[in-house]
Design an enzyme around this catalytic site. Structure first.
Site, PDB file in Angstrom:
ATOM      1  N   ARG A 148      10.099   3.862  -1.079  1.00 41.98           N
ATOM      2  CA  ARG A 148       9.547   3.855   0.355  1.00 41.98           C
ATOM      3  C   ARG A 148      10.449   5.514   0.527  1.00 41.98           C
ATOM      4  NH1 ARG A 148       5.369   2.228   3.158  1.00 41.98           N
ATOM      5  NH2 ARG A 148       6.293   0.063   2.489  1.00 41.98           N
ATOM      6  N   GLU A 166       8.333   0.167  -7.520  1.00 46.71           N
ATOM      7  CA  GLU A 166       6.761   0.138  -6.707  1.00 46.71           C
ATOM      8  C   GLU A 166       7.205   1.773  -5.519  1.00 46.71           C
ATOM      9  OE1 GLU A 166       5.896  -0.839  -2.238  1.00 46.71           O
ATOM     10  OE2 GLU A 166       6.212  -2.834  -3.754  1.00 46.71           O
ATOM     11  N   THR A 196       2.208  -0.419  -1.034  1.00 40.91           N
ATOM     12  CA  THR A 196       0.904   0.034   0.666  1.00 40.91           C
ATOM     13  C   THR A 196      -0.610   0.504  -0.144  1.00 40.91           C
ATOM     14  OG1 THR A 196       3.190   0.887   1.449  1.00 40.91           O
ATOM     15  CG2 THR A 196       1.189   1.904   2.870  1.00 40.91           C
ATOM     16  N   LYS A 256       3.339 -11.834  -2.292  1.00 39.38           N
ATOM     17  CA  LYS A 256       4.205 -10.884  -0.665  1.00 39.38           C
ATOM     18  C   LYS A 256       4.057 -11.237   0.000  1.00 39.38           C
ATOM     19  CE  LYS A 256       5.069  -6.744   1.182  1.00 39.38           C
ATOM     20  NZ  LYS A 256       4.120  -4.614   0.625  1.00 39.38           N
ATOM     21  N   GLY A 294      13.690  -7.058   5.558  1.00 44.42           N
ATOM     22  CA  GLY A 294      14.864  -7.856   6.091  1.00 44.42           C
ATOM     23  C   GLY A 294      15.968  -8.915   5.190  1.00 44.42           C
ATOM     24  N   GLY A 320      13.557  -3.419  -0.015  1.00 45.91           N
ATOM     25  CA  GLY A 320      13.404  -1.560   0.844  1.00 45.91           C
ATOM     26  C   GLY A 320      14.448  -0.983   0.834  1.00 45.91           C
ATOM     27  N   SER A 321      14.684  -0.777   2.565  1.00 53.30           N
ATOM     28  CA  SER A 321      15.307  -0.064   3.002  1.00 53.30           C
ATOM     29  C   SER A 321      16.731  -0.209   2.652  1.00 53.30           C
ATOM     30  CB  SER A 321      15.250   0.369   4.339  1.00 53.30           C
ATOM     31  OG  SER A 321      15.637  -0.517   5.210  1.00 53.30           O
TER      32      SER A 321
END
Length: 213
Positions: free
Chosen positions: A22, A45, A73, A133, A163, A183-184
């Site tokens: 992202r 992704e 998204t 998901k 998370g 993710g992050s």
């Protein structure tokens, strides 16, 4: 491996971790992609709320033909078509939308919709979802995965997203999680490729059980 489903099946056997990039820009796509693919990631992704996501998808699809590259998204059937036109083969959504799944299936793409409840999970599978998901995983628990798998068709891939860190993957896996979206903890805007590579290796090591040296 020629079809998106074959790529997905191979990745699920070898390293079922989706890199959620992202905020990735096209200028970063090659270097960040290298930093993730080299350690073993094969599921990439680019969320559509990133800068010029279709350009990044096209660049990464060309650079990493062995990987399953697509978008996250994804909220509409038109966006599915746009991802497909850019060369994407993977559709990931934060929610269950039957029209999105149907369009992905029509175009031969792998589709992982976001679900939280049994109703959503069964609806998504009935619409043709490749896997599920579990999102946001922060609202769930490993016990939720175990309970879902007790009633879902055998072999349904359930992949928690949200998370997830190298430290907490084991407890989710023990409950039956087939893989994860990362993710992050793996990438966020401004993070340089060497740091991304280091964290990618940490996730790979956590999955394979190999101690990183």
């Amino acid at each position: 491996m020629t079809t998106p489903l074959e790529k997905f099946s191979a990745a699920m056997r070898e390293l079922p971790l989706v890199a959620i990039l992202r905020g990735l820009s096209p200028a970063e796509a090659a270097d960040v992609g290298d930093a993730i693919v080299e350690p073993g990631f094969r599921l990439l992704e680019v969320p559509l709320n990133s800068p010029q996501p279709f350009d990044s998808i096209a660049l990464m699809r060309a650079r990493f033909p062995q990987a399953l590259v697509g978008a996250g998204t994804v909220l509409s059937a038109q966006q599915v078509r746009d991802v497909h036109a850019a060369g994407g083969e993977l559709i990931v959504s934060p929610n269950f939308n039957a029209e999105v799944i149907a369009e992905a299936v029509r175009l031969g793409m792998v589709c992982l919709p976001g679900v939280m409840t049994p109703t959503e999970a069964f609806g998504a599978l009935a619409a043709g979802a490749t896997g599920l998901k579990l999102f946001p995983a922060e609202l769930a628990s490993p016990a939720v995965v175990k309970a879902l798998l007790a009633v879902l068709p055998s072999g349904t891939p359930v992949m928690p997203v949200g998370g997830i860190t190298p430290a907490n993957m084991a407890v989710w896996r023990a409950a039956g999680a087939a893989g994860f979206g990362i993710g992050s903890a793996l990438y966020k805007p401004g993070k340089q490729a060497p740091a991304v590579r280091d964290d990618a290796k940490q996730f790979v090591a956590a999955w394979t059980g190999v101690t990183r040296t």
